[in-house]
Scaffold this active site. Structure first.
Site, PDB file in Angstrom:
ATOM      1  N   LYS A 299       0.853  -1.188   0.000  1.00 16.76           N
ATOM      2  CA  LYS A 299       0.000   0.000   0.000  1.00 16.76           C
ATOM      3  C   LYS A 299       0.888   1.237   0.000  1.00 16.76           C
ATOM      4  CE  LYS A 299      -1.631   2.918   2.648  1.00 16.76           C
ATOM      5  NZ  LYS A 299      -1.618   4.094   1.757  1.00 16.76           N
TER       6      LYS A 299
ATOM      7  N   GLU B  36      10.594   2.460   9.838  1.00 13.36           N
ATOM      8  CA  GLU B  36      11.468   3.636   9.733  1.00 13.36           C
ATOM      9  C   GLU B  36      10.577   4.856   9.826  1.00 13.36           C
ATOM     10  OE1 GLU B  36      14.552   3.543   9.916  1.00 13.36           O
ATOM     11  OE2 GLU B  36      14.879   1.422   9.529  1.00 13.36           O
TER      12      GLU B  36
ATOM     13  N   CYS C  51      13.380  12.414   5.801  1.00 14.74           N
ATOM     14  CA  CYS C  51      13.469  11.974   7.199  1.00 14.74           C
ATOM     15  C   CYS C  51      14.862  12.239   7.747  1.00 14.74           C
ATOM     16  CB  CYS C  51      13.130  10.500   7.300  1.00 14.74           C
ATOM     17  SG  CYS C  51      14.031   9.510   6.106  1.00 14.74           S
TER      18      CYS C  51
ATOM     19  N   GLU D 233       9.165  17.268  14.478  1.00 17.37           N
ATOM     20  CA  GLU D 233       9.557  17.171  13.068  1.00 17.37           C
ATOM     21  C   GLU D 233       8.692  18.121  12.232  1.00 17.37           C
ATOM     22  OE1 GLU D 233       8.559  13.607  10.823  1.00 17.37           O
ATOM     23  OE2 GLU D 233      10.618  13.530  10.070  1.00 17.37           O
TER      24      GLU D 233
HETATM   25  P1  NAD Z   1       2.340   8.806   7.301  1.00 16.93           P
HETATM   26  O1  NAD Z   1       2.673   8.097   8.569  1.00 16.93           O
HETATM   27  O2  NAD Z   1       1.228   9.775   7.302  1.00 16.93           O
HETATM   28  O3  NAD Z   1       1.974   7.747   6.156  1.00 16.93           O
HETATM   29  C1  NAD Z   1       2.874   6.709   5.779  1.00 16.93           C
HETATM   30  C2  NAD Z   1       2.067   5.575   5.174  1.00 16.93           C
HETATM   31  O4  NAD Z   1       1.251   5.006   6.202  1.00 16.93           O
HETATM   32  C3  NAD Z   1       1.099   6.025   4.069  1.00 16.93           C
HETATM   33  O5  NAD Z   1       1.047   5.025   3.065  1.00 16.93           O
HETATM   34  C4  NAD Z   1      -0.229   6.114   4.809  1.00 16.93           C
HETATM   35  O6  NAD Z   1      -1.338   5.955   3.987  1.00 16.93           O
HETATM   36  C5  NAD Z   1      -0.100   4.957   5.787  1.00 16.93           C
HETATM   37  N1  NAD Z   1      -0.946   5.054   6.982  1.00 16.93           N
HETATM   38  C6  NAD Z   1      -1.417   6.170   7.580  1.00 16.93           C
HETATM   39  N2  NAD Z   1      -2.171   5.831   8.661  1.00 16.93           N
HETATM   40  C7  NAD Z   1      -2.152   4.482   8.738  1.00 16.93           C
HETATM   41  C8  NAD Z   1      -2.727   3.532   9.637  1.00 16.93           C
HETATM   42  N3  NAD Z   1      -3.477   3.913  10.676  1.00 16.93           N
HETATM   43  N4  NAD Z   1      -2.502   2.222   9.420  1.00 16.93           N
HETATM   44  C9  NAD Z   1      -1.728   1.813   8.384  1.00 16.93           C
HETATM   45  N5  NAD Z   1      -1.169   2.649   7.502  1.00 16.93           N
HETATM   46  C10 NAD Z   1      -1.370   3.974   7.679  1.00 16.93           C
HETATM   47  O7  NAD Z   1       3.694   9.458   6.790  1.00 16.93           O
HETATM   48  P2  NAD Z   1       3.900  10.348   5.461  1.00 16.93           P
HETATM   49  O8  NAD Z   1       3.345  11.706   5.729  1.00 16.93           O
HETATM   50  O9  NAD Z   1       3.458   9.595   4.260  1.00 16.93           O
HETATM   51  O10 NAD Z   1       5.491  10.416   5.390  1.00 16.93           O
HETATM   52  C11 NAD Z   1       6.239  11.362   6.093  1.00 16.93           C
HETATM   53  C12 NAD Z   1       6.874  10.736   7.311  1.00 16.93           C
HETATM   54  O11 NAD Z   1       7.653   9.611   6.905  1.00 16.93           O
HETATM   55  C13 NAD Z   1       7.832  11.656   8.035  1.00 16.93           C
HETATM   56  O12 NAD Z   1       7.643  11.541   9.424  1.00 16.93           O
HETATM   57  C14 NAD Z   1       9.204  11.119   7.635  1.00 16.93           C
HETATM   58  O13 NAD Z   1      10.224  11.413   8.555  1.00 16.93           O
HETATM   59  C15 NAD Z   1       8.925   9.670   7.523  1.00 16.93           C
HETATM   60  N6  NAD Z   1       9.910   8.994   6.685  1.00 16.93           N
HETATM   61  C16 NAD Z   1      10.840   8.209   7.270  1.00 16.93           C
HETATM   62  C17 NAD Z   1      11.809   7.575   6.510  1.00 16.93           C
HETATM   63  C18 NAD Z   1      12.823   6.697   7.175  1.00 16.93           C
HETATM   64  O14 NAD Z   1      13.380   5.855   6.488  1.00 16.93           O
HETATM   65  N7  NAD Z   1      13.081   6.844   8.469  1.00 16.93           N
HETATM   66  C19 NAD Z   1      11.822   7.742   5.121  1.00 16.93           C
HETATM   67  C20 NAD Z   1      10.855   8.546   4.540  1.00 16.93           C
HETATM   68  C21 NAD Z   1       9.898   9.164   5.331  1.00 16.93           C
END
Ligand code: NAD
Length: 483
Positions: free
Chosen positions: A179, A252, A286, A385
């Site tokens: 997903k 992550e 990130c 963040e």
């Molecule tokens: P997010 O947590 O909003 O969403 C990430 C994914 O999770 C999306 O596909 C979303 O649809 C899904 N999701 C959301 N709620 C969910 C739930 N309740 N159950 C299951 N899946 C769910 O994050 P985002 O806004 O897409 O990405 C930004 C974040 O990602 C930032 O905090 C960034 O630091 C982090 N990030 C971390 C890394 C790393 O490797 N550490 C890399 C890239 C991004």
């Protein structure tokens, strides 16, 4: 099904080798130009999730039974297709995600290299044969696939993060229900097309477009293992549910990465490193350097050098070749970053650079790269963040205080230091509480063949990437054999 350049993309979910409709429509607009519709999609519902898992369960034993070489060939085909389609993929990522074309191309080539690396890893799957403490008994330790893995990915590195999960999952014989972020469905559909065309049997790989709280949560319910990249808030919910289900999880998450600058650093070089780490890719990384921790002797010169660079950055339409900083991805990110700029003004006064709106000739989510100086590590802008083109400078006395401030955070992804002293560089390497340490390099920007991940609230579970990926995507069996 798939729109060409400049056309509207029309796409669906990939289930059991077929493109399938869904329950609800989704429209994506270009964050550089909100008057441009980029794609129309159909989001999966509960029925599609169920079918995807049924297909994956049915297909996984056959995929597992294929030879290492057959799996390797599929991964190589994925890599080559990514390289071959890179210009088209870059334009999709730029239109739907606001990445500049060079940034998108860099990420795409990295994703291709990840697939190529795991084409090799598929062949290198190792076991162990060891002696037994009992006479006449052989002990063999082997690795087997986990089964059906659920992959949940974010929008900010929509092809690289996806490939660093998909590639090892497939290389080691798992089936996948993926997903991707609902904010970047266009590149996700393109990846699904590429994987589908690679020779993989139907059902081994399934892709569902959908929102996190329903489709993402349903993927967590159905999988034998869940690999997630996204925010710490979402990750915490997923970890709780995986613990309840007793399935393995790898996560992550966010960062609040420190970039330390010591008096003995070259100020111009340190300013280049900080500007790159904090603002490139619109700060939506990130690993972005959001806290610039600077010792007294170099502080004023460093702030002036970074502020000058930040003011000179060209913000604009991501598809324009002159643009260095594209828009943030959507309205919610825009509101969030603008909110932190207001918090920054209240906590630290007038910014040293940026802080205002940018007019780029189109209706887009443009934010001026913003730098606050004179900040304190207890302030919200240094604890939370922001995930945008935003950084703050914290003045410290000496190296010891810099290290303490760098480690005084809930996160622990990447930490950098600019110094000409081997003593401080080595001490920082040893004592920074982060999964990745950078000496005289930006906190962001990593290789694709070595482990990636952090500590504290930035990561949970085994490492991703490189030869360490095998830990999550395989399970160990110990066999005792006697004639
Ligand atoms: P997010 O947590 O909003 O969403 C990430 C994914 O999770 C999306 O596909 C979303 O649809 C899904 N999701 C959301 N709620 C969910 C739930 N309740 N159950 C299951 N899946 C769910 O994050 P985002 O806004 O897409 O990405 C930004 C974040 O990602 C930032 O905090 C960034 O630091 C982090 N990030 C971390 C890394 C790393 O490797 N550490 C890399 C890239 C991004």
């Amino acid at each position: 099904m798939f729109g060409g350049d400049g056309q509207v993309i029309h796409a669906k979910n990939l289930i059991n080798g077929a493109w399938r409709g869904g329950e609800a429509p989704l429209e994506i607009y270009n964050p550089s130009d909100l008057d441009e519709l980029v794609g129309r999609y159909q989001m999966a519902g509960a029925a599609e999730v169920e079918e995807a898992f049924a297909a994956a369960r049915a297909a996984q034993p056959g995929w597992r039974a294929q030879t290492l070489e057959q799996r390797s060939v599929v991964l190589e085909a994925i890599a080559q297709a990514i390289f071959a389609r890179k210009d088209e993929l870059a334009r999709i990522m730029s239109r739907e995600g606001g990445k500049t074309i060079p940034d998108a191309l860099g990420e795409i080539v990295r994703a291709g290299n990840i697939a190529r690396f795991f084409a090799g890893e598929a062949l290198r799957l190792r076991g162990e044969k060891v002696g037994s403490v009992r006479p006449g008994v052989d002990v063999e330790i082997t690795r087997e696939p986990v089964g059906v893995v659920g992959l949940i990915t974010p929008w900010n590195f929509p092809i690289a993060v996806s490939l660093w999960k998909l590639a090892p999952a497939l290389a080691f014989g798992n089936a996948v229900v993926w997903k991707p972020s609902e904010k970047t469905p266009g590149i996700s559909v393109a990846i699904a097309e590429i994987v589908q065309a690679s020779g993989l049997p139907a059902g081994v790989f399934n892709m569902l477009i959908g929102a996190g709280p329903d489709i993402g949560a349903a993927v967590v319910e159905g999988a034998d293992a869940v690999s997630f990249t996204g925010s710490s808030a979402t990750g915490r919910k997923i970890a709780v549910r995986c613990a309840e289900r007793l399935v393995r999880v790898q996560m992550e998450m966010g960062g609040k990465n420190p970039q330390v600058v010591l008096d003995d650093a070259d100020v111009e070089r340190a300013a280049d490193i900080a500007t790159n780490g904090a603002f490139f890719q619109t700060g939506q990384r990130c690993t972005a350097s959001s806290r610039l921790i600077v010792t007294e002797g170099i502080h004023d010169r460093f702030v002036a050098a970074v502020a000058a660079r930040v003011k000179a950055l060209k913000v604009g339409n991501a598809g324009d070749g002159a643009t260095q900083i594209g828009p943030v991805i959507d309205q919610s990110q825009f509101d969030k970053v603008m909110g932190y700029i207001e918090i920054g003004r209240a906590e630290a006064g007038v910014p040293a650079a940026g802080g205002d709106l940018v007019s780029a000739g189109t209706r887009g989510h443009f934010v001026a790269p913003t730098l606050f100086a004179g900040t304190d590590n207890t302030q919200r802008i240094n604890r939370e963040e922001v995930f945008g083109p935003f950084a703050s400078v914290i003045r410290v006395r000496d190296y010891d205080e810099a290290l303490a401030v760098a480690n005084d955070t809930d996160y622990g992804l990447s930490a950098g230091i600019c110094t000409s002293s081997m003593k401080y560089a080595r001490d920082f390497q040893a004592n920074a509480q982060a999964g990745m340490v950078m000496v005289n390099l930006p906190t962001a920007g990593v290789d694709y063949h070595v482990p990636f991940g952090g500590r504290k609230q930035s990561s949970y579970g085994p490492r991703e990437q490189g030869s360490y990926a095998v830990e999550f995507y395989t399970q160990v069996k110990t066999a005792y054999i006697t004639p």
